[in-house]
Design a protein around this motif. Sequence first.
Motif, mmCIF file in Angstrom:
data_model
loop_
_atom_site.group_PDB
_atom_site.id
_atom_site.type_symbol
_atom_site.label_atom_id
_atom_site.label_comp_id
_atom_site.label_asym_id
_atom_site.label_seq_id
_atom_site.Cartn_x
_atom_site.Cartn_y
_atom_site.Cartn_z
ATOM 1 N N ALA A 111 -45.150 72.354 15.465
ATOM 2 C CA ALA A 111 -46.127 72.978 14.704
ATOM 3 C C ALA A 111 -47.305 73.574 15.508
ATOM 4 O O ALA A 111 -47.887 74.520 15.314
ATOM 5 C CB ALA A 111 -46.665 72.224 13.549
ATOM 6 N N ALA A 112 -47.685 72.668 16.514
ATOM 7 C CA ALA A 112 -48.543 73.273 17.578
ATOM 8 C C ALA A 112 -48.106 74.300 18.268
ATOM 9 O O ALA A 112 -48.698 75.352 18.584
ATOM 10 C CB ALA A 112 -49.229 72.184 18.427
ATOM 11 N N ALA A 113 -46.739 74.413 18.671
ATOM 12 C CA ALA A 113 -46.273 75.598 19.637
ATOM 13 C C ALA A 113 -46.220 76.651 18.647
ATOM 14 O O ALA A 113 -46.684 77.855 19.046
ATOM 15 C CB ALA A 113 -45.004 75.148 20.025
ATOM 16 N N ASP A 114 -45.793 76.479 17.246
ATOM 17 C CA ASP A 114 -45.822 77.622 16.400
ATOM 18 C C ASP A 114 -47.012 78.295 16.157
ATOM 19 O O ASP A 114 -47.325 79.637 16.192
ATOM 20 C CB ASP A 114 -45.348 77.171 15.017
ATOM 21 N N VAL A 115 -48.177 77.398 16.137
ATOM 22 C CA VAL A 115 -49.505 78.198 15.575
ATOM 23 C C VAL A 115 -50.037 78.705 16.802
ATOM 24 O O VAL A 115 -50.877 79.662 16.916
ATOM 25 C CB VAL A 115 -50.412 77.208 14.983
ATOM 26 N N ILE A 116 -49.965 78.094 17.934
ATOM 27 C CA ILE A 116 -50.173 78.907 19.422
ATOM 28 C C ILE A 116 -49.533 80.275 19.316
ATOM 29 O O ILE A 116 -50.102 81.072 19.820
ATOM 30 C CB ILE A 116 -49.755 77.791 20.572
ATOM 31 N N ILE A 117 -48.441 80.224 19.191
ATOM 32 C CA ILE A 117 -47.573 81.422 19.617
ATOM 33 C C ILE A 117 -47.942 82.612 18.441
ATOM 34 O O ILE A 117 -48.253 83.932 18.725
ATOM 35 C CB ILE A 117 -46.038 81.284 19.207
ATOM 36 N N ARG A 118 -47.927 82.312 17.044
ATOM 37 C CA ARG A 118 -48.185 82.969 15.967
ATOM 38 C C ARG A 118 -49.748 83.541 15.937
ATOM 39 O O ARG A 118 -49.999 84.735 15.465
ATOM 40 C CB ARG A 118 -47.885 82.348 14.648
ATOM 41 N N PHE A 119 -50.483 82.608 16.114
ATOM 42 C CA PHE A 119 -52.059 82.989 16.042
ATOM 43 C C PHE A 119 -53.126 82.841 16.972
ATOM 44 O O PHE A 119 -54.111 83.818 17.166
ATOM 45 C CB PHE A 119 -52.616 82.120 14.767
ATOM 46 N N LEU A 120 -53.053 81.702 17.896
ATOM 47 C CA LEU A 120 -53.890 81.472 18.815
ATOM 48 C C LEU A 120 -53.801 82.494 20.017
ATOM 49 O O LEU A 120 -54.958 83.049 20.270
ATOM 50 C CB LEU A 120 -54.031 80.014 19.247
ATOM 51 N N VAL A 121 -52.745 82.693 20.471
ATOM 52 C CA VAL A 121 -52.803 83.635 21.613
ATOM 53 C C VAL A 121 -52.798 85.031 21.208
ATOM 54 O O VAL A 121 -53.727 85.631 21.954
ATOM 55 C CB VAL A 121 -51.234 83.608 22.437
ATOM 56 N N PRO A 122 -52.237 85.509 20.201
ATOM 57 C CA PRO A 122 -52.765 86.803 19.505
ATOM 58 C C PRO A 122 -54.251 87.112 19.246
ATOM 59 O O PRO A 122 -54.955 87.803 19.612
ATOM 60 C CB PRO A 122 -52.138 86.882 18.287
ATOM 61 N N ALA A 123 -54.931 85.782 18.932
ATOM 62 C CA ALA A 123 -56.405 85.845 18.470
ATOM 63 C C ALA A 123 -57.036 86.077 19.964
ATOM 64 O O ALA A 123 -58.201 86.444 19.846
ATOM 65 C CB ALA A 123 -56.900 84.470 18.011
#
Length: 367
Positions: free
Chosen positions: A62-74
Amino acid sequence: MRLDGVELYRIAMPLVSPFRTSFGVQTTRDVLLVRAVTGEGDGWGECVAMSAPLYSAEYVDAAADVIIRFLVPALAGVDLDVTTVRPALDRFKGHSMAKAAVEMAVLDVVLRARGVPLAAHLGAVRTTVDCGVSVGVMDTVPELLDAVGGYLDEGYKRIKLKIEPGWDVEPVRAVRERFGDDVALQVDANTAYTLADVATMVALDPFDLLLIEQPLPEDDLLGHAELAKQVDTPICLDESITSANVARAAIELGAAQIVNIKAGRVGGYLSAVEVHDACASRGIPVWCGGMLETGLGRAANVALAAMPNFTLPGDTSASRRYFARDVTEPFELVNGTLAVPTEPGIGVRPHPDVLAELTEDKRWIPG
Ligand code: OSB
Ligand code: MG
């Protein structure tokens, strides 16, 4: 400074011995590492989430997913600095460990570019930190006594015993009987009890423990306040303390006399400083918790633990307590202490060959 992208590493670190807590047994540390790449260098972050959501709701996938989908794009288009990274990530709710990992990587690259060690940036006042060790639940008391004896021989300044119903008063009594009253001793229940177990908590009072860590469920601040009135041993919160706001509430309610600070649990090292300050201003001592970090997370934890209100030994043990081979130069215990890194940023880097050997998956996320 702009983010070119992030390299996500999924590594598998075999533990030197199984680590059992009230929520499960770990034999391998499944770690997500974040490498933030910019035109002015790169920086490393470690995500402390575990494979399954047993300590908190977070888990590695889940951490990898949220990093890929939201945190890096932010972070795309953000002028990266120590003041810009948190606001960009905090738009999203929860996922503290994922945010902390990304923030750590950004802090590392930004501070390295400026020549500033993380410890100096956070407000460190010490060059070494006192270390304790967290000892898992064992099958038998003799096994536990062997483990504790080994750690005391190595020089650890305090012992923390993991407890759960059926493994609490007897192991504590056995450790006291064998090693005496001078050993700094505390216990951690990882939420395994309820208020119906108050008699067990009271039965721990005669053993002069430094603290009882997180006896009740994480959302039960009032329960901890009630328990604190009935036991003499100070109550310390770990899982419950997810922000400086919660720390303030827990302290005002009488739910916490001591606080365990883990950057991952509170959304990063900058938030950890806020928790530290909230506790300090209320006269509540803190100590640095651990999540079986590699040398990367350990370096940052040791920097944090060098702040003034970290007055109790932390779960900042030496690399060899966890791993036969760490990804960084191993942290070694000297007179029960670890040295605070002095190089800029987190002050350590993964060894490329070791990292390559341990890596199970690697993925590039463009910024
Ligand atoms: O509750 O402090 C905890 C490890 C994993 C998850 C939660 C906890 C722990 C530990 C070990 O107690 C701390 C360490 O040595 O890193
Ligand atoms: Mg704990």
